[in-house]
Write an enzyme that holds these catalytic residues in place. Structure first.
Site, PDB file in Angstrom:
ATOM      1  N   ASN A   1       7.812  -4.246   3.499  1.00  0.00           N
ATOM      2  CA  ASN A   1       6.384  -3.974   3.617  1.00  0.00           C
ATOM      3  C   ASN A   1       5.847  -4.270   5.017  1.00  0.00           C
ATOM      4  OD1 ASN A   1       3.657  -3.442   2.710  1.00  0.00           O
ATOM      5  ND2 ASN A   1       3.358  -5.656   2.670  1.00  0.00           N
TER       6      ASN A   1
ATOM      7  N   HIS B   1       0.839  -1.205   0.000  1.00  0.00           N
ATOM      8  CA  HIS B   1       0.000   0.000   0.000  1.00  0.00           C
ATOM      9  C   HIS B   1       0.871   1.251   0.000  1.00  0.00           C
ATOM     10  CE1 HIS B   1      -3.249  -2.688   1.238  1.00  0.00           C
ATOM     11  NE2 HIS B   1      -4.102  -1.676   1.146  1.00  0.00           N
TER      12      HIS B   1
END
Length: 287
Positions: free
Chosen positions: A155, A122
């Site tokens: 991440n 994201h």
């Protein structure tokens, strides 16, 4: 012959009126779009230093954040959003499913990263957008146009720790924060052109710029985090100036800044006021 000329002239007038309508309507749309962007991006949306195939982007507007989307890199070049402090007991909705974005020129499916070794990273974060902007905005963060390939250690650990620090530590210190984030690619496009997950080009690093836009003395933190991190490194190890991010990305951030303020905010590395040392080595949620 006279009737044909008359019909031609009438057709020409109709075409001219239609063209005028398109031009005026397009101009009004562009004016409204630019005005809307100014309302959600402090000191203006990023511009490109040199316009070319790899620097050109289209603006994709979403609930809670906006994206500068590249149809060449099949990546967001930048994602911009604003956050503020929320109560400690703030709850968000269940995790939505990933969705393709019909606005991208090339299709990026929800399973495009499967088996690649990369996470769907994201850019506009799920929790921050949901907590500040609501459920509809949270759902929009799961569009594939908000994703970029990230190694799991980045991440799920280092990048996650930075996102957590933004909401839990930095946002409560200020009225609100302007955040711009995105990927960093090698300087030469051809050196990385075939390094892709499906159609999506794989970045070599990611940047995040966090600004506390005080009217008299704005403050900024900026980071570049490479793909090959272990995940437990101090956040402070990846501090950079905004100027360095501009040099690495070819983007010009906050283009409406005065030259004097730009020199200080973008050219100097200053952590005063952020208390970064309190969270720099804090363990992440996922280890």
């Amino acid at each position: 012959m006279g009737k044909s000329l008359l019909r031609f002239r009438r057709g020409g007038r109709r075409f001219a009126v239609a063209l005028l309508f398109v031009v005026v309507g397009g101009g009004l749309w562009e004016f409204q779009e630019r005005r809307e962007l100014q309302n959600v991006v402090w000191m203006g949306a990023p511009t490109w230093e040199t316009l070319g195939p790899t620097s050109f982007y289209r603006v994709l507007r979403n609930d809670g954040y906006i994206v500068g989307w590249s149809d060449v890199r099949i990546n967001p070049l930048w994602v911009s959003y604003q956050v503020r402090a929320v109560p400690d007991d703030t709850r968000i909705g269940s995790r939505p499913g990933f969705r393709p974005d019909w606005r991208t020129l090339w299709p990026v499916g929800t399973d495009s990263y499967s088996g690649s070794g990369y996470d769907r990273g994201h850019m506009a974060p799920n929790y921050a957008i949901a907590a500040v902007h609501g459920r509809s905005a949270q759902i929009d963060t799961f569009l594939m146009s908000n994703m970029s390939p990230q190694r799991p250690n980045l991440n799920r650990q280092l990048w996650q720790r930075l996102e957590e620090s933004v909401m839990d530590h930095f946002a409560p210190r200020f009225e609100y924060l302007q955040v711009i984030t995105g990927p960093v690619f090698p300087e030469r496009f051809m050196d990385n052109v075939f390094n892709r997950v499906g159609l999506v080009e794989v970045p070599e690093a990611f940047y995040k710029i966090i600004v506390a836009p005080h009217a008299d003395a704005p403050l900024a933190l900026a980071f570049i985090m490479p793909q090959d991190v272990r995940g437990n490194e101090p956040l402070a190890d990846y501090l950079v100036t905004i100027d360095e991010i501009e040099a690495r990305t070819g983007l010009n951030f906050f283009p409406r800044l005065s030259p004097e303020l730009e020199t200080v905010l973008e050219g100097e590395l200053n952590t005063q006021g952020w208390a970064l040392e309190e969270v720099s080595k804090r363990p992440g949620r996922f280890r």
